[in-house]
Design an enzyme around this catalytic site. Structure first.
Site, short mmCIF file in Angstrom:
data_model
loop_
_atom_site.label_atom_id
_atom_site.label_comp_id
_atom_site.label_asym_id
_atom_site.label_seq_id
_atom_site.Cartn_x
_atom_site.Cartn_y
_atom_site.Cartn_z
N VAL A 63 -41.54 -8.84 56.55
CA VAL A 63 -41.37 -7.40 56.43
C VAL A 63 -42.62 -6.75 55.86
O VAL A 63 -43.04 -5.68 56.29
CB VAL A 63 -40.13 -7.07 55.56
CG1 VAL A 63 -40.03 -5.56 55.33
CG2 VAL A 63 -38.86 -7.57 56.25
N ASP A 64 -43.25 -7.40 54.90
CA ASP A 64 -44.53 -6.91 54.40
C ASP A 64 -45.56 -6.83 55.53
O ASP A 64 -46.31 -5.86 55.65
CB ASP A 64 -45.07 -7.82 53.30
CG ASP A 64 -44.60 -7.41 51.91
OD1 ASP A 64 -44.12 -6.27 51.76
OD2 ASP A 64 -44.72 -8.22 50.98
N VAL A 65 -45.61 -7.88 56.35
CA VAL A 65 -46.56 -7.89 57.46
C VAL A 65 -46.24 -6.77 58.46
O VAL A 65 -47.13 -6.04 58.91
CB VAL A 65 -46.56 -9.26 58.15
CG1 VAL A 65 -47.41 -9.23 59.42
CG2 VAL A 65 -47.08 -10.34 57.20
#
Length: 408
Positions: A181-183
């Protein structure tokens, strides 16, 4: 001022980057923001990473380590310069503001409201730098109820529904093996930045770009989100199986595992041909994808029994030759070997350390590595001098609007 690494194995490159001349003020930390700004740096932007006196948290997120620095930090902070600014101090706030007023792009993922407390929010900067593209990343948005929630990838995977569809049907919800999700949020933020720069080229104005982990999760759910929104179905966990396509999952073979993704009727026919299962084609239980979805358990057993006689190499070679999407379940070392075998140049060696290269392959403006991840405040002295100079041609001094001085 560093002009780039001195190592001979770093390709400083003579090709102009797609973002040459773009100055990025990077106030982000951990993963989503640093990944975004690293990709901008790969494309030629000048990225100045602003860190607290303690440094980016990921400098301490080890093991593993390489040459005294965590591989986590090194992996998402190449092609950047580092300056330490203590934003609680007025003099460092002034330098940070000066950097923001010279920047084309500012990226931040501090807690909502923190940049405003330092006088560095979009509303405070936009009048003096109307061309600024200001990208703000958060966990759950900037509205009051979302702003107070913690913005960590694991929390977003859980709260955003991703964990509910990840893992075996009989087991507990699982997170993805990387902070996906960060990516995703970094990629979405990067697309927003590039869109805003393109718009600025037309009308001359920057704008505020806001992306949050929850929004990126829901967008990334793709067909699973559509199942709920359009058909009222709440998807559950199916392990490695696909909710709408069969066969499309992991199968055990004699020496490991392979994935088979027979997404078309032709591919299913070819699969049956390779496995000598032609009788399935006349069986109404498997005649269409819809029928195969309804009878997935039985079909899986039949395929598993036949595939048990193949090795990974045999299954991959035979099915690939027949046009059936197939691949071995590799570990990360095997994955990089596969890239090498396919003549994909997925490594950059920078200062003697291997990095995953930028995933963009541009024919005219190829991304290039210019420097590895900087040590804390590696460029602080030079950047402070550049930011503190009292007068520049065409400007009224630090903080004034007008033509910006050349990049450091």
């Amino acid at each position: 001022m560093r002009n780039g690494p001195s190592s001979d194995d770093t390709m400083s490159g003579s090709v102009a980057g797609a973002l040459d001349g773009i100055l990025v003020a990077d106030f982000s930390r951990v993963l989503a923001g640093p990944y975004l700004t690293m990709l901008l740096g790969d494309l030629g932007a000048t990225v100045i990473k602003v860190e607290s006196p303690e440094g980016d948290q990921t400098r301490g997120w080890g093991p593993p380590w390489r040459d005294g620095e965590t591989t986590y930090f090194r992996g998402v902070n190449r092609n950047k310069r580092s300056i330490v600014l203590d934003l609680k101090k007025a003099e460092d706030q002034a330098l940070a503001r000066e950097l923001a007023l010279r920047a084309d792009v500012l990226v931040e993922n501090l807690l909502p409201g923190r940049m405003k407390s330092f006088g560095l929010d979009y509303a405070a900067l936009q009048p003096a730098n109307p061309g600024l593209v200001y990208c703000s990343l958060s966990g759950f948005g900037s509205q009051p109820r979302g702003a107070r929630l913690p913005g960590f990838d694991l929390v977003a995977q859980a709260a955003g529904g991703l964990m509910s569809i990840t893992g075996s049907a009989e087991g507990t919800p699982m997170k993805v093996g990387v902070a996906v999700v960060d990516v995703l949020c970094g990629l979405h933020g990067g697309m927003g930045v590039l869109a805003a720069l393109a718009a600025r080229a037309s009308h001359g104005r920057g704008q505020l770009v806001e992306v949050n982990l929850l929004a990126s999760t829901l967008s990334g759910l793709a067909n699973q989100a559509a199942a709920f929104l359009m058909a009222g179905e709440v998807p559950g966990r199916l392990g490695n199986a696909h909710p709408s396509v069969v066969p499309y999952e992991v199968f055990e073979v004699a020496d490991g595992d392979v994935v088979i993704a027979a997404g078309t009727e032709r591919q299913f026919r070819q699969l049956c041909s390779v496995l000598d299962l032609g009788e399935l084609l006349g069986d109404e239980r498997f005649a269409t994808n819809v029928a195969r979805v309804q009878n997935r358990v039985l079909l899986r057993k039949i395929l598993c029994d036949r595939l048990a006689g193949f090795t990974r190499a045999e299954a991959t070679e035979a099915l690939s030759a027949a046009g059936v999407p197939v691949g071995p379940v590799n570990d990360i070392a095997d994955a990089f070997k596969l890239a090498r075998d396919l003549d994909l140049e997925m490594l950059w060696r920078i200062d003697g350390i291997d990095h995953v290269r930028s995933p963009f392959f541009l024919s005219e403006n190829a991304p290039t590595p210019r420097s590895g991840a900087p040590s804390l405040d590696a460029d602080g002295a030079d950047l402070r001098e550049w930011l503190s100079a009292e007068h520049f041609p065409g400007t009224g001094g630090p903080g004034a609007s007008g033509p910006r001085p050349a990049h450091p």
